[in-house]
Design a protein around this motif. Sequence first.
Motif, mmCIF file in Angstrom:
data_model
loop_
_atom_site.group_PDB
_atom_site.id
_atom_site.type_symbol
_atom_site.label_atom_id
_atom_site.label_comp_id
_atom_site.label_asym_id
_atom_site.label_seq_id
_atom_site.Cartn_x
_atom_site.Cartn_y
_atom_site.Cartn_z
ATOM 1 N N THR A 16 0.895 -1.382 -0.204
ATOM 2 C CA THR A 16 0.188 0.301 0.320
ATOM 3 C C THR A 16 0.270 1.088 -0.215
ATOM 4 O OG1 THR A 16 0.322 -0.048 2.544
ATOM 5 C CG2 THR A 16 -1.858 -1.526 1.272
ATOM 6 N N MET A 17 0.352 1.997 -0.486
ATOM 7 C CA MET A 17 1.050 3.701 -0.885
ATOM 8 C C MET A 17 0.384 4.931 -0.348
ATOM 9 S SD MET A 17 2.217 4.800 -4.702
ATOM 10 C CE MET A 17 2.792 6.827 -4.823
ATOM 11 N N HIS A 18 1.103 5.199 0.694
ATOM 12 C CA HIS A 18 0.152 6.273 2.085
ATOM 13 C C HIS A 18 1.261 7.353 1.617
ATOM 14 C CE1 HIS A 18 -1.270 3.390 4.464
ATOM 15 N NE2 HIS A 18 0.267 2.464 4.616
ATOM 16 N N LEU A 19 0.201 8.460 1.050
ATOM 17 C CA LEU A 19 0.621 9.492 0.275
ATOM 18 C C LEU A 19 0.699 10.504 2.174
ATOM 19 C CD1 LEU A 19 -1.292 10.247 -2.637
ATOM 20 C CD2 LEU A 19 0.981 9.548 -2.729
ATOM 21 N N ARG B 172 -1.314 14.333 -1.003
ATOM 22 C CA ARG B 172 -3.238 14.786 -1.206
ATOM 23 C C ARG B 172 -3.757 15.482 -1.956
ATOM 24 N NH1 ARG B 172 -2.734 11.443 3.555
ATOM 25 N NH2 ARG B 172 -2.748 13.356 4.517
ATOM 26 N N GLN B 173 -2.874 16.979 -1.088
ATOM 27 C CA GLN B 173 -3.401 18.139 -1.697
ATOM 28 C C GLN B 173 -2.943 18.000 -3.301
ATOM 29 O OE1 GLN B 173 -4.554 20.125 -0.177
ATOM 30 N NE2 GLN B 173 -5.052 18.596 1.518
ATOM 31 N N ARG B 174 -1.810 17.838 -4.148
ATOM 32 C CA ARG B 174 -1.536 17.676 -4.736
ATOM 33 C C ARG B 174 -1.743 17.332 -5.898
ATOM 34 N NH1 ARG B 174 4.268 16.647 -3.293
ATOM 35 N NH2 ARG B 174 5.452 19.271 -2.953
ATOM 36 N N LEU B 175 -2.825 16.285 -5.592
ATOM 37 C CA LEU B 175 -3.971 15.528 -6.221
ATOM 38 C C LEU B 175 -5.188 15.221 -6.547
ATOM 39 C CD1 LEU B 175 -3.725 12.437 -7.717
ATOM 40 C CD2 LEU B 175 -4.741 11.775 -5.378
ATOM 41 N N ALA C 277 -6.742 17.350 -9.747
ATOM 42 C CA ALA C 277 -8.355 16.431 -10.502
ATOM 43 C C ALA C 277 -9.180 17.864 -10.540
ATOM 44 C CB ALA C 277 -8.675 15.747 -8.636
ATOM 45 N N LEU C 278 -9.557 18.519 -9.305
ATOM 46 C CA LEU C 278 -10.115 19.769 -9.965
ATOM 47 C C LEU C 278 -9.287 20.405 -11.489
ATOM 48 C CD1 LEU C 278 -11.921 21.530 -8.044
ATOM 49 C CD2 LEU C 278 -9.786 23.075 -7.490
ATOM 50 N N ILE C 279 -7.900 20.432 -11.409
ATOM 51 C CA ILE C 279 -7.643 21.267 -12.856
ATOM 52 C C ILE C 279 -7.805 20.614 -13.883
ATOM 53 C CG2 ILE C 279 -5.212 21.326 -14.459
ATOM 54 C CD1 ILE C 279 -3.977 22.307 -11.781
ATOM 55 N N GLY C 280 -8.309 19.045 -13.791
ATOM 56 C CA GLY C 280 -8.615 18.061 -14.660
ATOM 57 C C GLY C 280 -10.160 18.177 -15.183
ATOM 58 N N VAL C 281 -11.103 18.736 -14.078
ATOM 59 C CA VAL C 281 -12.568 18.937 -14.172
ATOM 60 C C VAL C 281 -12.196 20.519 -14.837
ATOM 61 C CG1 VAL C 281 -14.514 19.439 -12.696
ATOM 62 C CG2 VAL C 281 -12.721 17.945 -12.054
ATOM 63 N N PHE C 282 -11.969 21.182 -14.716
ATOM 64 C CA PHE C 282 -12.422 22.883 -15.038
ATOM 65 C C PHE C 282 -11.740 22.373 -16.245
ATOM 66 C CE2 PHE C 282 -12.621 24.525 -11.414
ATOM 67 C CZ PHE C 282 -13.554 24.431 -11.852
ATOM 68 N N ILE C 283 -10.246 21.523 -17.059
ATOM 69 C CA ILE C 283 -8.995 22.279 -18.158
ATOM 70 C C ILE C 283 -9.765 20.446 -19.295
ATOM 71 C CG2 ILE C 283 -6.874 21.135 -19.537
ATOM 72 C CD1 ILE C 283 -7.440 23.934 -18.284
#
Length: 178
Positions: free
Chosen positions: A2-5, A10-13, A17-23
């Motif tokens: 398992t990978m723990h961020l 997590r903030q970068r992810l 995701a937010l940029i992807g929603v708009f772009i």
Amino acid sequence: MTMHLSHAGRQRLKLLALIGVFIGPLIVAWSMVEWRVGIPDERVAHGQLMPALPNLQAWPMQASSLSLGPFDWVLAYDCAMDCPAIADRWWRLHRALGREAPRLTRLRFGGQTGALPGEIVAQWRARPAWSHEGSLWLIDPEGQVVLSYRPYHEAEEVLEDLRHLLKMNPQPALAIRE
């Protein structure tokens, strides 16, 4: 495994995701326009826009009586050979308009036969360079050519364009004929 961020990860992810929603929608819209994918055909006219053609009043014609109402659309066509068949074809299209038929006048150039109902027969004084045997023009109530069609264009496509234009340009309530 398992990978723990970390909190920063997590903030970068979340930011990505937010940029992807708009772009994302912008990229999809651009690709649709660029490659003409997913654009509905019913929004595209079948004729060719011809803003350079002169106004109907400036056409070099001899007409027996060119009395058009202020809200009349004109379907003008040029026929020299096989004119009865061509005139019948556009008469049938005119009839297919149903209750919108009184808003259209057919203007025929050429032919030796008499006018069909709803048709005006005219002759060219001198055939203009932009007119060819079988050409068809859709003209608005102000006399401007809206669409031009290649010779012997499909009547169903012309009817579709005409219905759309009449729907988008309703007749004023005061102009409705009795």
